[in-house]
Design an enzyme around this catalytic site. Sequence first.
Site, mmCIF file in Angstrom:
data_model
loop_
_atom_site.group_PDB
_atom_site.id
_atom_site.type_symbol
_atom_site.label_atom_id
_atom_site.label_comp_id
_atom_site.label_asym_id
_atom_site.label_seq_id
_atom_site.Cartn_x
_atom_site.Cartn_y
_atom_site.Cartn_z
ATOM 1 N N SER A 153 2.100 4.215 -6.173
ATOM 2 C CA SER A 153 2.625 3.333 -5.120
ATOM 3 C C SER A 153 1.542 3.122 -4.076
ATOM 4 O O SER A 153 0.739 4.032 -3.804
ATOM 5 C CB SER A 153 3.849 3.968 -4.456
ATOM 6 N N TYR A 166 7.807 11.287 -0.937
ATOM 7 C CA TYR A 166 7.594 10.282 -1.989
ATOM 8 C C TYR A 166 6.103 10.023 -2.199
ATOM 9 O O TYR A 166 5.609 10.026 -3.335
ATOM 10 C CB TYR A 166 8.314 8.996 -1.576
#
Length: 258
Positions: A153, A166
């Site tokens: 990401s 995350y």
Amino acid sequence: MNTNASASNDASSSPGSTRVALVTGASRGIGAEIAARLAADGFAVVVNYAGEVASAEALVAKISEAGAKALAVQADVRAPNEVRRLFEAAESAFGGVDVLVNNAGIMSLSPIAETDDATFDRQIAVNLKGSFNTMREAAKRLRRGGRIINLSSSVVGLLQPTYAAYAATKAGVEAMTKILAKELRGREIAVNAVAPGPTATDLFMKAKSAEVVERLAKLAPLERLGQPEDIARVVSFLAGPDASWVNGQVLRANGGII
Ligand code: NDP
């Protein structure tokens, strides 16, 4: 684990003749688009899912109607034994695996001070351990000339507040990507990661107001959210012949956000 084969073609009739891609978390969102794109590229596709059996089977039916081979396989990437059975299902249906796309993922956002143990552990289990589980099987089983494509990401670069747990899982995925690329020396297998920016899926939209979505959409110079197709195109490139010299890299696909 249920193994639901809905392929229109007889996958077992010519084992090994078609290149095979296994996409984790392919029942919806980015993974579903990747599976559809790789099928259109000519791969036989294993559509892995955790719980959304109806969506996974609908995707397999769509791919099969278009004349490609597909198989839906339920498996929780957190569990090493389920991941082994996922690869075994792929091998027994299609004769082997050439491409692994490590796409299954979850995201929960909160400041570190307010993140409870369960929330942290869940993201580690799915995003980091799940990617490890599938990479370990792929490292043992992928055929010569194969590709591993991990979903990271762009938050690994953006490092915004609330993304700590995350982003940590995705930073770990990026590290493993580069290490596995080296460990597979001599096998002609390339390992790369794609790091999307904000992309219009359930994972991104969940619990965000329209205002927040609009603000995040405008952050990139290209001034829109990514669509699953934007990411599937990049994965298609990395899985295909034009990327044969790309190895150990992280490709950020995010409209220029970072
Ligand atoms: P979605 O929430 O839309 O879809 C997630 C998929 O992962 C579903 O198919 C789900 O299966 C599957 N999944 C979840 N947990 C497990 C598990 N334990 N085992 C197997 N499959 C599981 O997510 P996105 O499409 O948005 O995200 C795909 C990937 O892209 C993720 O790795 C995410 O971190 C990454 N990413 C997404 C961005 C975004 O803005 N959307 C930005 C950057 C990266 P089921 O539905 O069957 O439960």
